[in-house]
Design an enzyme around this catalytic site. Structure first.
Site, PDB file in Angstrom:
ATOM      1  N   GLU A  56       0.586  -0.979   0.124  1.00 12.09           N
ATOM      2  CA  GLU A  56       0.433  -0.247   0.133  1.00 12.09           C
ATOM      3  C   GLU A  56       0.969   1.124  -0.025  1.00 12.09           C
ATOM      4  O   GLU A  56       1.978   1.776   0.898  1.00 12.09           O
ATOM      5  CB  GLU A  56      -0.936  -0.073   1.233  1.00 12.09           C
ATOM      6  CG  GLU A  56      -2.117  -0.588   1.057  1.00 12.09           C
ATOM      7  CD  GLU A  56      -2.379  -2.165   1.420  1.00 12.09           C
ATOM      8  OE1 GLU A  56      -3.794  -2.567   0.474  1.00 12.09           O
ATOM      9  OE2 GLU A  56      -1.219  -2.186   1.513  1.00 12.09           O
ATOM     10  N   THR A  57       0.455   2.251  -0.657  1.00 17.22           N
ATOM     11  CA  THR A  57       1.006   3.357  -0.727  1.00 17.22           C
ATOM     12  C   THR A  57       0.142   4.668  -0.127  1.00 17.22           C
ATOM     13  O   THR A  57      -1.335   4.546  -0.684  1.00 17.22           O
ATOM     14  CB  THR A  57       1.551   4.271  -2.068  1.00 17.22           C
ATOM     15  OG1 THR A  57       2.439   3.338  -2.272  1.00 17.22           O
ATOM     16  CG2 THR A  57       1.630   5.781  -1.828  1.00 17.22           C
TER      17      THR A  57
END
Length: 305
Positions: A56-57
Site C-alpha cells: 500500500e501507498t
C-alpha cells in the site's frame, strides 16, 4: 481530497515506513506521500503506488487548507495497492501517523483520518501508536461453497472453522488447535490458483489463523504467549501475502474475542517479515497497537501533464 490532475511540475515528500515493527526491516512496509496543497488524480496516485511497489501507498492531506502537518489534527487519507484503491489499510495508517508525529512533529495528542471506512483515530502511547478502527464481525461460512479455495490455501491440514466477513470480503479459516506455528508458517498457497478458484466471487482476502499456546510455539522473543497467530493473502488486490495486516486484525479481533472471551488480545502475523499486534476490543471498534520505523525519506517528482 479532490481528484484533479496537477498541471505543473511538483516534488512531493515521500517516506517508506515499516509498520508493526520493533526495528527496521520487520513488519509491513508502506509508502507515505504527503500532499499539502497539491491535488493528484486517481490515475496519478495509482501510478505512484505502482512505482513504489509496496502493498500500500498512503496519500494524506490536511482536511482544512489552512492547516499543516505540524498543527493539523484532521487529515484526508487514501490507500492504493499497485492495482487498485482499497477501503481500509491498517499498516499504512500506522505508517502515515508515524511520519506526521515523528517527522512533522505534530503537536496534537490524537490524529483523525477521514477515509472510505469513516473516521480513524490514532494516538501515541508507551507501546508506540494506537489506532482506533471499526471492527468487522464474521459469520459461519458453508465450507462447500469455498471448498476449492480452502484446499488451495491449507492443502491437507484439517479445518476447525470457516467464517466470512461480508463487509470486508475476508474469509477466515481456522486450523485445528493440534497444529503448530511451524505448520502455519510452512503453508505455501498458490495465489494464482486462489484467484482462479474465486475469480468473481465475494472473497477478496483469506486469513489463516491458529489459536496460540506455548506448546504449539506461538510465543514472542520473551516467551510471552500469543492469543492467536495468522497469515493473510489478498492476491485479488495485487498482494500475494501481506506481511502484517491491520485490516485483517479488525476481523480477527471480533472472531478471537468471541472465541476466547477476552477483550485484550496479543497476536502475531507469521509472514516472513512478521509483526506483533496488541488489540483491545471495545464493542463495535478495536484498538490496534504497535510500533513503526521510518527507513526512507525522499521526494517523488511528477512532471507536468
Amino acid at each position: 481530497m479532490a481528484v484533479v490532475s496537477t498541471s505543473a511540475n511538483i516534488s512531493l515528500p515521500i517516506f517508506l515506513v515499516d509498520a508493526f515493527a520493533t526495528k527496521q526491516f520487520q513488519g509491513n512496509p508502506a509508502a507515505v506521500c504527503l500532499l499539502q496543497n497539491e491535488i493528484l488524480s486517481d490515475v496519478q496516485m495509482l501510478q505512484i503506488a505502482q512505482e513504489m511497489k509496496q502493498s500500500e501507498t498512503a496519500f494524506v492531506s490536511p482536511v482544512n487548507q489552512a492547516d499543516n502537518f505540524q498543527t493539523g489534527s484532521n487529515f484526508n487519507l487514501r490507500w492504493f495497492t499497485p492495482t487498485n484503491e482499497v477501503n481500509l489499510c491498517g499498516h499504512a495508517t500506522m505508517a502515515t501517523s508515524a511520519v506526521i508525529f515523528e517527522k512533522k512533529c505534530n503537536v496534537n495528542e490524537q490524529l483523525t483520518f477521514h477515509t472510505r471506512s469513516g473516521q480513524l483515530m490514532v494516538k501515541t502511547c508507551h507501546e508506540g501508536l494506537v489506532m482506533d478502527f471499526p471492527m468487522y464481525p464474521t459469520v459461519p461460512q458453508e465450507e462447500s461453497t469455498v471448498k476449492e479455495l480452502i484446499k488451495i490455501v491449507v492443502d491437507d491440514l484439517l479445518i476447525k472453522e470457516v467464517e466470512y466477513s461480508e463487509k470486508t470480503g475476508k474469509l477466515l479459516i481456522r486450523l485445528q488447535d493440534s497444529y503448530t506455528r511451524n505448520d502455519l508458517e510452512n503453508l505455501k498457497p498458490d495465489t494464482t490458483a486462489m484467484m482462479k478458484a474465486q475469480p468473481n466471487g465475494p472473497v477478496k482476502g483469506v486469513i489463516i489463523t491458529l489459536k496460540g499456546s506455548h506448546e504449539n510455539g506461538a510465543t514472542d522473543d520473551n516467551d510471552q504467549q500469543f492469543d492467536f497467530i495468522s497469515r493473510y493473502f489478498a492476491p485479488w488486490n495485487g498482494i500475494p501475502e501481506d506481511p502484517v495486516t491491520g485490516a485483517a486484525h479488525t476481523v480477527l479481533a471480533s472472531y478471537w474475542s468471541r472465541q476466547l472471551n477476552k477483550t485484550s488480545l496479543y497476536a502475531r502475523q507469521c509472514s516472513a517479515r512478521g509483526g506483533n499486534v496488541r488489540l483491545t476490543v471495545k464493542e463495535t471498534r478495536v484498538d490496534l497497537a504497535g510500533k513503526a520505523s521510518i527507513v526512507v525519506e525522499g521526494k517523488i517528482n511528477l512532471n507536468k501533464c
